[in-house]
Design a protein around this motif. Structure first.
Motif, PDB file in Angstrom:
ATOM      1  N   PRO A   1       0.816  -1.225   0.000  1.00 50.59           N
ATOM      2  CA  PRO A   1       0.000   0.000   0.000  1.00 50.59           C
ATOM      3  C   PRO A   1       0.847   1.272   0.000  1.00 50.59           C
ATOM      4  N   GLN A   2       1.905   1.293   0.833  1.00 49.12           N
ATOM      5  CA  GLN A   2       2.765   2.477   0.877  1.00 49.12           C
ATOM      6  C   GLN A   2       3.567   2.623  -0.407  1.00 49.12           C
ATOM      7  N   ALA A   3       3.949   1.485  -0.989  1.00 48.49           N
ATOM      8  CA  ALA A   3       4.675   1.508  -2.265  1.00 48.49           C
ATOM      9  C   ALA A   3       3.802   2.118  -3.358  1.00 48.49           C
ATOM     10  N   ALA A   4       2.537   1.700  -3.406  1.00 53.53           N
ATOM     11  CA  ALA A   4       1.611   2.233  -4.414  1.00 53.53           C
ATOM     12  C   ALA A   4       1.445   3.745  -4.247  1.00 53.53           C
ATOM     13  N   SER A   5       1.376   4.195  -2.994  1.00 56.05           N
ATOM     14  CA  SER A   5       1.228   5.626  -2.715  1.00 56.05           C
ATOM     15  C   SER A   5       2.447   6.406  -3.193  1.00 56.05           C
ATOM     16  N   ASP A   6       3.644   5.880  -2.906  1.00 56.91           N
ATOM     17  CA  ASP A   6       4.875   6.561  -3.327  1.00 56.91           C
ATOM     18  C   ASP A   6       5.023   6.579  -4.842  1.00 56.91           C
ATOM     19  N   PHE A   7       4.685   5.479  -5.501  1.00 62.72           N
ATOM     20  CA  PHE A   7       4.779   5.439  -6.960  1.00 62.72           C
ATOM     21  C   PHE A   7       3.820   6.435  -7.602  1.00 62.72           C
ATOM     22  N   PHE A   8       2.653   6.614  -6.991  1.00 65.32           N
ATOM     23  CA  PHE A   8       1.684   7.568  -7.526  1.00 65.32           C
ATOM     24  C   PHE A   8       2.204   9.002  -7.371  1.00 65.32           C
ATOM     25  N   GLU A   9       2.823   9.294  -6.211  1.00 66.80           N
ATOM     26  CA  GLU A   9       3.424  10.614  -6.001  1.00 66.80           C
ATOM     27  C   GLU A   9       4.565  10.845  -6.988  1.00 66.80           C
ATOM     28  N   SER A  10       5.345   9.793  -7.206  1.00 66.53           N
ATOM     29  CA  SER A  10       6.450   9.871  -8.176  1.00 66.53           C
ATOM     30  C   SER A  10       5.917  10.170  -9.562  1.00 66.53           C
TER      31      SER A  10
ATOM     32  N   VAL B   1       0.713   0.319 -10.722  1.00 63.80           N
ATOM     33  CA  VAL B   1      -0.215  -0.753 -11.093  1.00 63.80           C
ATOM     34  C   VAL B   1       0.245  -2.078 -10.496  1.00 63.80           C
ATOM     35  N   LEU B   2       1.546  -2.323 -10.570  1.00 65.36           N
ATOM     36  CA  LEU B   2       2.125  -3.548 -10.009  1.00 65.36           C
ATOM     37  C   LEU B   2       1.855  -3.640  -8.509  1.00 65.36           C
ATOM     38  N   ALA B   3       2.112  -2.542  -7.787  1.00 60.26           N
ATOM     39  CA  ALA B   3       1.900  -2.528  -6.337  1.00 60.26           C
ATOM     40  C   ALA B   3       0.428  -2.731  -5.997  1.00 60.26           C
ATOM     41  N   ASN B   4      -0.463  -2.132  -6.791  1.00 61.81           N
ATOM     42  CA  ASN B   4      -1.906  -2.294  -6.565  1.00 61.81           C
ATOM     43  C   ASN B   4      -2.331  -3.749  -6.705  1.00 61.81           C
ATOM     44  N   MET B   5      -1.777  -4.443  -7.688  1.00 65.62           N
ATOM     45  CA  MET B   5      -2.126  -5.855  -7.869  1.00 65.62           C
ATOM     46  C   MET B   5      -1.592  -6.697  -6.714  1.00 65.62           C
ATOM     47  N   LEU B   6      -0.372  -6.396  -6.278  1.00 69.71           N
ATOM     48  CA  LEU B   6       0.233  -7.175  -5.200  1.00 69.71           C
ATOM     49  C   LEU B   6      -0.480  -6.966  -3.865  1.00 69.71           C
TER      50      LEU B   6
ATOM     51  N   ASP C   1      -9.020  -3.907  -5.070  1.00 71.17           N
ATOM     52  CA  ASP C   1     -10.068  -3.934  -6.088  1.00 71.17           C
ATOM     53  C   ASP C   1     -10.169  -2.604  -6.824  1.00 71.17           C
ATOM     54  N   VAL C   2      -9.411  -1.630  -6.360  1.00 70.45           N
ATOM     55  CA  VAL C   2      -9.459  -0.296  -6.966  1.00 70.45           C
ATOM     56  C   VAL C   2      -8.637  -0.295  -8.256  1.00 70.45           C
ATOM     57  N   ASN C   3      -9.215   0.214  -9.317  1.00 74.10           N
ATOM     58  CA  ASN C   3      -8.495   0.336 -10.582  1.00 74.10           C
ATOM     59  C   ASN C   3      -7.639   1.596 -10.529  1.00 74.10           C
ATOM     60  N   PRO C   4      -6.313   1.473 -10.603  1.00 73.24           N
ATOM     61  CA  PRO C   4      -5.448   2.652 -10.484  1.00 73.24           C
ATOM     62  C   PRO C   4      -5.686   3.688 -11.576  1.00 73.24           C
ATOM     63  N   PHE C   5      -6.287   3.277 -12.695  1.00 75.89           N
ATOM     64  CA  PHE C   5      -6.516   4.216 -13.794  1.00 75.89           C
ATOM     65  C   PHE C   5      -7.807   5.005 -13.641  1.00 75.89           C
ATOM     66  N   ASP C   6      -8.479   4.811 -12.512  1.00 78.62           N
ATOM     67  CA  ASP C   6      -9.634   5.641 -12.208  1.00 78.62           C
ATOM     68  C   ASP C   6      -9.206   7.036 -11.760  1.00 78.62           C
TER      69      ASP C   6
ATOM     70  N   MET D   1       0.180  -3.643 -18.843  1.00 82.70           N
ATOM     71  CA  MET D   1      -0.154  -3.700 -17.423  1.00 82.70           C
ATOM     72  C   MET D   1      -1.663  -3.557 -17.195  1.00 82.70           C
ATOM     73  N   THR D   2      -2.325  -2.720 -18.000  1.00 83.97           N
ATOM     74  CA  THR D   2      -3.767  -2.531 -17.818  1.00 83.97           C
ATOM     75  C   THR D   2      -4.533  -3.816 -18.139  1.00 83.97           C
ATOM     76  N   SER D   3      -4.063  -4.544 -19.140  1.00 86.25           N
ATOM     77  CA  SER D   3      -4.724  -5.812 -19.489  1.00 86.25           C
ATOM     78  C   SER D   3      -4.523  -6.840 -18.380  1.00 86.25           C
ATOM     79  N   LEU D   4      -3.358  -6.802 -17.726  1.00 80.87           N
ATOM     80  CA  LEU D   4      -3.101  -7.712 -16.611  1.00 80.87           C
ATOM     81  C   LEU D   4      -4.038  -7.416 -15.432  1.00 80.87           C
ATOM     82  N   VAL D   5      -4.308  -6.122 -15.197  1.00 78.96           N
ATOM     83  CA  VAL D   5      -5.163  -5.733 -14.072  1.00 78.96           C
ATOM     84  C   VAL D   5      -6.544  -6.373 -14.207  1.00 78.96           C
ATOM     85  N   SER D   6      -7.092  -6.328 -15.422  1.00 81.78           N
ATOM     86  CA  SER D   6      -8.425  -6.875 -15.654  1.00 81.78           C
ATOM     87  C   SER D   6      -8.475  -8.373 -15.365  1.00 81.78           C
ATOM     88  N   ALA D   7      -7.492  -9.117 -15.884  1.00 84.27           N
ATOM     89  CA  ALA D   7      -7.453 -10.568 -15.654  1.00 84.27           C
ATOM     90  C   ALA D   7      -7.184 -10.882 -14.189  1.00 84.27           C
ATOM     91  N   TYR D   8      -6.347 -10.063 -13.560  1.00 83.66           N
ATOM     92  CA  TYR D   8      -5.972 -10.288 -12.161  1.00 83.66           C
ATOM     93  C   TYR D   8      -7.180 -10.106 -11.247  1.00 83.66           C
TER      94      TYR D   8
END
Length: 471
Positions: A273-282, A302-307, A311-316, A332-339
């Motif tokens: 969760p913290q990784a996803a937050s930092d990547f978004f700030e980056s 996107v990777l951190a969100n999947m890990l 359920d939140v789509n990062p592209f929202d 990566m977006t196609s992976l999110v849907s299947a994941y």
């Protein structure tokens, strides 16, 4: 042409007369007393400067026309025309350095550059010299000739130290530091960083609050070194120090770099969760700076969100939405849907389809197995849910993986308390209990302890069985 000639009007006294005319009509002689004389007074100094200026602009026109040889000769003439070192000679040497660099004449370039640096001490203003040297640094800094760059930076630093231009000395050292980082010469990076840290300190050894921006730039370099060398202990210390600096207005690129490295640090700690937050700030900082690395940070988010199995789509997010169709992000977006659908078959097909785009990035490739394990785990739990006894071979068929991989997954789930089950190694069967892990937790701690011990025993028995079978 730019001419310095000026037509000057001089009031010239003619003769002195003892009498004044009584009439308003004056004779020609009398008019001479108050007459004006026009003369062309050519200022030799102004004309010489005009000729030098004209020569400079004529040479510059030759550059634009593609006549580099003629331009070099013209700029050299400008330098020789000046009686002493001045602005036009300085400008001409800047052009000569860049022309020699573009043509690959390294020795001539360095010779002209040393001549240019001799103007810095007294012939041009500090602002002009700083602007010109910065321009040349950016131009030559694009070279992949490490030997040339080292000589170039060291020559510059020596002159700047003598001229006491601390600001440009710092910037040049920073560029040299980045060059050594790209070459993975971390020993030299550390040595230069120590000098830069000293520059950011007060006489008493404390942090100079006026130099907070420069300090963050040094932090950014060292944070990248610790990320590259996977020195997470020092990385954490420096990362928190960087976030604590409040007396700075850094470039968004610097903040983007610090946040990206922070995200990688949190990923290594499994703090997704913290990784996803930092990547978004980056990503946001890189986007503000117009840096291509924003797409890379978006992929990592996107990777951190999947890990973290969100359920939140990062592209929202409004900032990320325009990049949804970016070629580097599509995989990566196609992976999110299947994941999110736990479609392991589609997920693996997409991994193969976009292998070059996904696996080419070492950081993403490092976590692909974790993604596969997560999605297989979800599918496995769904497969065994209706049964109390299920063949391991059946699970392997459903997941499309080897029985050995299924057993490893089951052991991990049993040890983590995600399923209450035991493995019958002889019959190759998984036996589950009717009590779910959540129900077991509700019944009290003592039972949890016994069930945990039983899980450990079953897992150890399974592992021993595997070893005996291999023997």
């Amino acid at each position: 042409t730019r001419s310095a000639r000026r037509r000057r009007v001089c009031l010239v006294p003619r003769r002195s007369h003892s009498h004044r005319p009584t009439s308003c009509n004056m004779s020609d002689d009398e008019m001479e007393d108050y007459g004006f004389e026009y003369s062309d007074d050519e200022d030799d100094g102004d004309d010489e400067e005009a000729d030098i200026e004209n020569q400079y602009y004529n040479s510059k026109a030759l550059v634009e026309a593609g006549n580099h040889a003629g331009a070099l000769a013209g700029f050299a003439q400008v330098v020789s025309m000046e009686p002493e070192q001045g602005e036009w000679g300085f400008k001409s040497l800047k052009q000569i350095v860049k022309l020699h660099f573009s043509s690959g004449a390294r020795e001539e370039m360095m010779r002209s550059y040393r001549t240019l640096l001799s103007y810095v001490k007294s012939s041009v203003t500090k602002n002009k010299s700083e602007k010109t040297i910065n321009s040349i640094l950016n131009c030559v800094g694009a070279s992949d000739d490490a030997t040339l760059l080292r000589e170039f930076y060291q020559t510059t630093l020596l002159t700047l130290k003598e001229a006491k231009n601390d600001r440009l000395w710092f910037k040049t050292n920073l560029k040299l530091c980045k060059m050594f980082f790209e070459q993975k010469d971390f020993t030299r990076v550390s040595r230069i960083s120590a000098e830069l840290y000293a520059f950011c300190q007060t006489e008493h050894g404390g942090v100079d609050q006026k130099k907070g921006t420069q300090l963050l730039e040094v932090y950014a370099i060292e944070i990248q070194v610790f990320t590259e060398t996977k020195n997470n202990k020092k990385l954490k210390q420096l990362y928190h120090k960087a976030l604590a600096v409040t007396s700075a207005i850094p470039h968004p690129y610097i903040l983007g770099t610090i946040r990206e490295c922070g995200g990688k640090m949190h990923m290594a700690d499994r703090n997704f969760p913290q990784a996803a937050s930092d990547f978004f700030e980056s990503f946001k900082n890189y986007d503000e700076a117009g840096q291509p690395r924003r797409v890379q940070s978006l992929k990592y988010m996107v990777l951190a969100n999947m890990l973290m199995q969100s359920d939140v789509n990062p592209f929202d997010a409004q900032e990320a939405r325009p990049f949804r169709t970016d070629p580097e992000v599509v995989a990566m977006t196609s992976l999110v849907s299947a994941y999110q659908k736990n479609d392991v078959t589609q997920f693996e097909l997409l991994l193969k389809k976009h292998e070059s785009a996904i696996m080419a990035d070492p950081f993403v490739a490092e976590y692909v197995n974790d993604l596969l394990k997560n999605i297989r785990t979800q599918v496995l739990i769904a497969v065994i849910k209706p049964y109390t006894r299920v063949k391991i071979s059946f699970i392997a068929t459903e997941l499309k993986i080897d029985k050995k991989d299924v057993q490893d997954l089951l052991v991990s789930l049993i040890l983590n308390g995600k399923i209450l089950a035991k493995i019958d190694q002889v019959k190759d069967v998984l036996e589950t209990t009717t009590t779910s892990p959540s129900d077991a937790n509700a019944e009290g701690a003592p039972k949890d302890v016994y069930q945990g011990l039983e899980g450990w025993a079953n897992a150890i028995q399974t592992q021993l069985g595997n070893h005996f079978m291999q023997i």
